[in-house]
Design a protein around this motif. Structure first.
Motif, PDB file in Angstrom:
ATOM      1  N   UNK A  40       1.808   0.854 -10.658  1.00 48.21           N
ATOM      2  CA  UNK A  40       2.211  -0.180  -9.692  1.00 48.21           C
ATOM      3  C   UNK A  40       2.101   0.336  -8.273  1.00 48.21           C
ATOM      4  N   UNK A  41       2.424   1.622  -8.071  1.00 48.86           N
ATOM      5  CA  UNK A  41       2.363   2.196  -6.721  1.00 48.86           C
ATOM      6  C   UNK A  41       0.941   2.225  -6.192  1.00 48.86           C
ATOM      7  N   UNK A  42      -0.039   2.343  -7.107  1.00 51.99           N
ATOM      8  CA  UNK A  42      -1.430   2.382  -6.663  1.00 51.99           C
ATOM      9  C   UNK A  42      -1.875   1.123  -5.954  1.00 51.99           C
ATOM     10  N   UNK A  43      -1.230  -0.006  -6.239  1.00 49.64           N
ATOM     11  CA  UNK A  43      -1.585  -1.254  -5.581  1.00 49.64           C
ATOM     12  C   UNK A  43      -0.978  -1.356  -4.184  1.00 49.64           C
ATOM     13  N   UNK A  44       0.174  -0.696  -3.994  1.00 45.95           N
ATOM     14  CA  UNK A  44       0.898  -0.828  -2.729  1.00 45.95           C
ATOM     15  C   UNK A  44       0.647   0.351  -1.802  1.00 45.95           C
ATOM     16  N   UNK A  45       0.718   1.572  -2.326  1.00 47.32           N
ATOM     17  CA  UNK A  45       0.557   2.777  -1.514  1.00 47.32           C
ATOM     18  C   UNK A  45      -0.803   3.391  -1.811  1.00 47.32           C
ATOM     19  N   UNK A  46      -1.777   3.066  -0.999  1.00 45.79           N
ATOM     20  CA  UNK A  46      -3.129   3.568  -1.206  1.00 45.79           C
ATOM     21  C   UNK A  46      -3.409   4.816  -0.382  1.00 45.79           C
ATOM     22  N   UNK A  47      -2.678   4.963   0.738  1.00 41.37           N
ATOM     23  CA  UNK A  47      -2.823   6.101   1.635  1.00 41.37           C
ATOM     24  C   UNK A  47      -1.565   6.163   2.493  1.00 41.37           C
ATOM     25  N   UNK A  48      -1.344   7.194   3.296  1.00 44.52           N
ATOM     26  CA  UNK A  48      -0.126   7.277   4.110  1.00 44.52           C
ATOM     27  C   UNK A  48       0.119   6.053   4.996  1.00 44.52           C
ATOM     28  N   UNK A  49      -0.948   5.453   5.504  1.00 45.30           N
ATOM     29  CA  UNK A  49      -0.775   4.291   6.377  1.00 45.30           C
ATOM     30  C   UNK A  49      -0.153   3.110   5.639  1.00 45.30           C
ATOM     31  N   UNK A  50      -0.354   3.034   4.311  1.00 46.24           N
ATOM     32  CA  UNK A  50       0.267   1.967   3.530  1.00 46.24           C
ATOM     33  C   UNK A  50       1.783   2.100   3.569  1.00 46.24           C
ATOM     34  N   UNK A  51       2.273   3.340   3.451  1.00 47.95           N
ATOM     35  CA  UNK A  51       3.717   3.569   3.543  1.00 47.95           C
ATOM     36  C   UNK A  51       4.228   3.269   4.945  1.00 47.95           C
ATOM     37  N   UNK A  52       3.445   3.602   5.954  1.00 48.50           N
ATOM     38  CA  UNK A  52       3.833   3.294   7.334  1.00 48.50           C
ATOM     39  C   UNK A  52       4.063   1.801   7.500  1.00 48.50           C
ATOM     40  N   UNK A  53       3.161   1.002   6.997  1.00 44.18           N
ATOM     41  CA  UNK A  53       3.288  -0.449   7.106  1.00 44.18           C
ATOM     42  C   UNK A  53       4.565  -0.941   6.429  1.00 44.18           C
ATOM     43  N   UNK A  54       4.791  -0.502   5.196  1.00 44.08           N
ATOM     44  CA  UNK A  54       5.951  -0.977   4.440  1.00 44.08           C
ATOM     45  C   UNK A  54       7.259  -0.550   5.094  1.00 44.08           C
ATOM     46  N   UNK A  55       7.346   0.681   5.555  1.00 40.76           N
ATOM     47  CA  UNK A  55       8.591   1.179   6.142  1.00 40.76           C
ATOM     48  C   UNK A  55       8.872   0.533   7.492  1.00 40.76           C
ATOM     49  N   UNK A  56       7.833   0.307   8.299  1.00 39.56           N
ATOM     50  CA  UNK A  56       8.033  -0.363   9.579  1.00 39.56           C
ATOM     51  C   UNK A  56       8.494  -1.800   9.376  1.00 39.56           C
ATOM     52  N   UNK A  57       7.899  -2.486   8.421  1.00 44.03           N
ATOM     53  CA  UNK A  57       8.286  -3.874   8.161  1.00 44.03           C
ATOM     54  C   UNK A  57       9.720  -3.960   7.637  1.00 44.03           C
ATOM     55  N   UNK A  58      10.125  -2.988   6.817  1.00 42.31           N
ATOM     56  CA  UNK A  58      11.511  -2.963   6.360  1.00 42.31           C
ATOM     57  C   UNK A  58      12.473  -2.788   7.526  1.00 42.31           C
TER      58      UNK A  58
END
Length: 619
Positions: free
Chosen positions: A17-35
């Protein structure tokens, strides 16, 4: 035979499931900033190390979480944004799936600290590979801090697919820019490896655009605003004179969420029709606010693709809003309907069209041919004009001098555009001691042993420079001409990250550029054959052209860079050349390994052979 279908263990299911959401470090940046935005924060800090591979941390002063919520936030499909199915069509928050933190915890080591205003102490949680390692009280200000360390530490294959630090950092800057652009009322900062890259105070949308995209947009933005009962369209569009060769500075936000939409981009492009070149792209930052029930954002895990209930009406509103903005600021082209005084004196205007002249015109065979139904394609012999087919003899038919028909059938192979004459085996050569003629400051006409050629000066120079740079990249570096007074070149953060990644390859091609503080570079030298004094514009245009080529994955980084610099340094249409310059250009072109086309496959010249010219004139 035993049963073969079984439930996957939680840790494997979480990683899938994580492979769909976290593809690279920038994916985590997007999710954490939006949170952080959803938490109501007014100040958000993003801290990264090693381009996010070692650390991605987001600190906010939002509402914080209780001890129970902090623990539950890492469970799959745990969210505070929706309670029932109807909430999916009333989403105003940035996140709602409840997958981000669970996905991050599945592929990284995570530390969370959070405290609400009503709590005396905060909560500290350590999670690794989806397993809670530690949970305890901690002293912490109101808000939340989430640190993602060593991304993909437990999935080595995924970590090996990550690109260089410069590439991953560019993706992080892109995600940071999109979130910061959507919320100018929130203060943002970005720190990478201990150096603050962005410090954005809260302010207006225009101020945020200028801070993120560069001060060159300060006086080049046109305000877009259309308020309707169905939706609101607002933001800024760039003036036509700052259109670029790449789509980089184009942003669409729907209810403050960044989206990608080729359909809406076409609406904006159509508003700029006939105002910018066909291969250029306007800058725009446009926001669309409408009822969440009219859209479906639950289409893709990244939430950057959405569906509209009525795409056509959105298209029409966006197109009209941009057109109205450009017209309001007197940017749209206008037509002058005033008749030139000189035209008013012509017979066709000054003298009346008498009845006698009308009868004479109506009696002509040509008039009858074009006014009768279904006859517009016919030309009668008594009209004195020939049928169009008479101008093109049948294939293989010999044209005898004196005949009415003229052989003007044009074939690409006969016209040339190749280095050797078709069928003759003789190489195409320039005649010695012949003068060259420049046409419209764009083309060069030159006599050859088989007729003449028409050279496109920019295309020809691109081919020459391309082969020169390819040779340099293979081990013969181009000589550098050092500047007496080194030039300082400031760039936007995104361009600075890109240029830093290209510095080693640029050095081989004759550039000596060094990093000089934050987003600033010093040009110590340029290739020996490049005119000095305009380095800043040359570097900016080279980066834009590189980004234009960068979308093509079949080329290596060095190939893209070589093509970009060849295009940038090539002599452009509109520049007048002396006889000596034209001759040198033509001679260098025919000394190339492949002189007939550019690296992108466009012809550098067209050859007109003697027999073709004679046939054109019926000789």
């Amino acid at each position: 035979m035993s049963d073969s279908i079984q439930l996957l263990p939680d840790n494997i299911a979480n990683q899938i499931a994580a492979g769909e959401v976290i593809q690279r470090p920038s994916s985590a940046v997007k999710e954490l900033l939006e949170n952080a935005v959803d938490a109501g924060a007014t100040e958000i800090q993003l801290i990264v190390a090693d381009a996010g591979k070692s650390l991605v941390q987001v600190i906010d002063n939002g509402s914080g979480m209780s001890e129970t919520d902090a623990r539950m936030s890492f469970e799959r499909h745990a969210t505070s944004k929706i309670n029932n199915i109807d909430d999916l069509f009333r989403i105003r928050t940035m996140g709602f799936r409840g997958e981000a933190l669970a996905s991050i915890a599945a592929v990284a080591q995570v530390e969370l600290k959070s405290r609400r205003a009503e709590d005396e102490t905060g909560t500290y949680i350590e999670i690794e590979n989806s397993l809670v390692k530690k949970q305890e009280p901690v002293a912490f200000p109101v808000g939340t801090s989430i640190a993602m360390k060593n991304v993909f530490f437990n999935v080595p294959a995924r970590r090996n697919f990550l690109k260089s630090n410069a590439v991953e950092m560019r993706h992080i800057v892109d995600e940071f820019t999109r979130v910061a652009m959507a919320f100018p009322e929130i203060s943002f900062s970005l720190t990478a490896n201990g150096q603050e890259i962005y410090h954005l105070e809260s302010g207006s949308l225009k101020q945020r655009i200028v801070h993120l995209l560069g001060s060159n947009y300060t006086a080049k933005l046109v305000n877009v605003q259309e308020i309707t009962d169905y939706l609101n369209v607002y933001g800024f569009a760039g003036k036509p004179d700052i259109a670029k060769k790449t789509r980089g500075d184009q942003y669409f936000f729907v209810n403050n969420r960044f989206i990608r939409s080729a359909y809406l981009n076409h609406a904006v492009m159509s508003a700029y029709q006939q105002m910018i070149p066909a291969d250029s792209f306007p800058m725009y930052v446009l926001f669309i606010d409408l009822d969440p029930a009219q859209i479906d954002i639950n289409v893709h895990p990244t939430k950057q693709e959405i569906k509209f209930e009525d795409e056509k009406i959105i298209y029409a509103f966006v197109q009209a809003a941009v057109k109205h903005a450009l017209a309001q600021f007197s940017i749209m082209p206008t037509l002058n309907f005033d008749l030139d005084p000189g035209i008013q004196q012509l017979d066709a205007v000054a003298r009346p069209f008498t009845e006698e002249k009308k009868e004479h015109a109506a009696a002509s065979a040509l008039y009858n041919t074009f006014t009768q139904k279904n006859q517009a394609h016919l030309i009668e012999s008594k009209s004195g004009l020939k049928h169009w087919k008479d101008f093109f003899p049948e294939a293989g038919k010999t044209v005898v001098p004196g005949q009415d028909a003229v052989a003007v059938k044009f074939e690409y192979e006969q016209a040339g555009a190749i280095a050797h004459a078709a069928g003759t085996g003789q190489p195409l050569q320039l005649l010695e001691n012949t003068d060259l003629l420049q046409v419209h400051a764009t083309y060069i006409a030159a006599s050859t042993n088989q007729g003449f050629i028409l050279i496109h000066q920019q295309a020809a120079h691109e081919r020459i420079l391309y082969e020169r740079y390819v040779t340099a990249a293979k081990g013969k570096p181009i000589a550098t001409q050092h500047s007496l007074f080194p030039l300082t070149v400031p760039l936007t953060t995104a361009d600075a990250v890109l240029l830093q990644d290209l510095l080693p390859d640029l050095h081989v091609l004759g550039y000596e550029i060094e990093l000089f503080g934050k987003d600033t570079f010093v040009v110590q030298g340029t290739p020996a054959d490049v005119e000095q004094g305009n380095e800043k514009v040359a570097i900016e245009q080279m980066l834009e052209q590189y980004k234009h080529f960068n979308s093509d994955v079949k080329f290596s980084k060095r190939e893209k860079l070589i093509r970009s610099i060849a295009w940038q340094h090539a002599v452009k249409p509109g520049r007048y050349l002396a006889q000596k310059e034209m001759k040198a250009l033509a001679e260098e072109l025919f000394a190339c390994d492949q002189p007939n086309i550019t690296a992108s496959g466009n012809p550098t010249y067209i050859a007109f052979k003697n027999d073709y010219l004679e046939r054109m004139f019926g000789r």
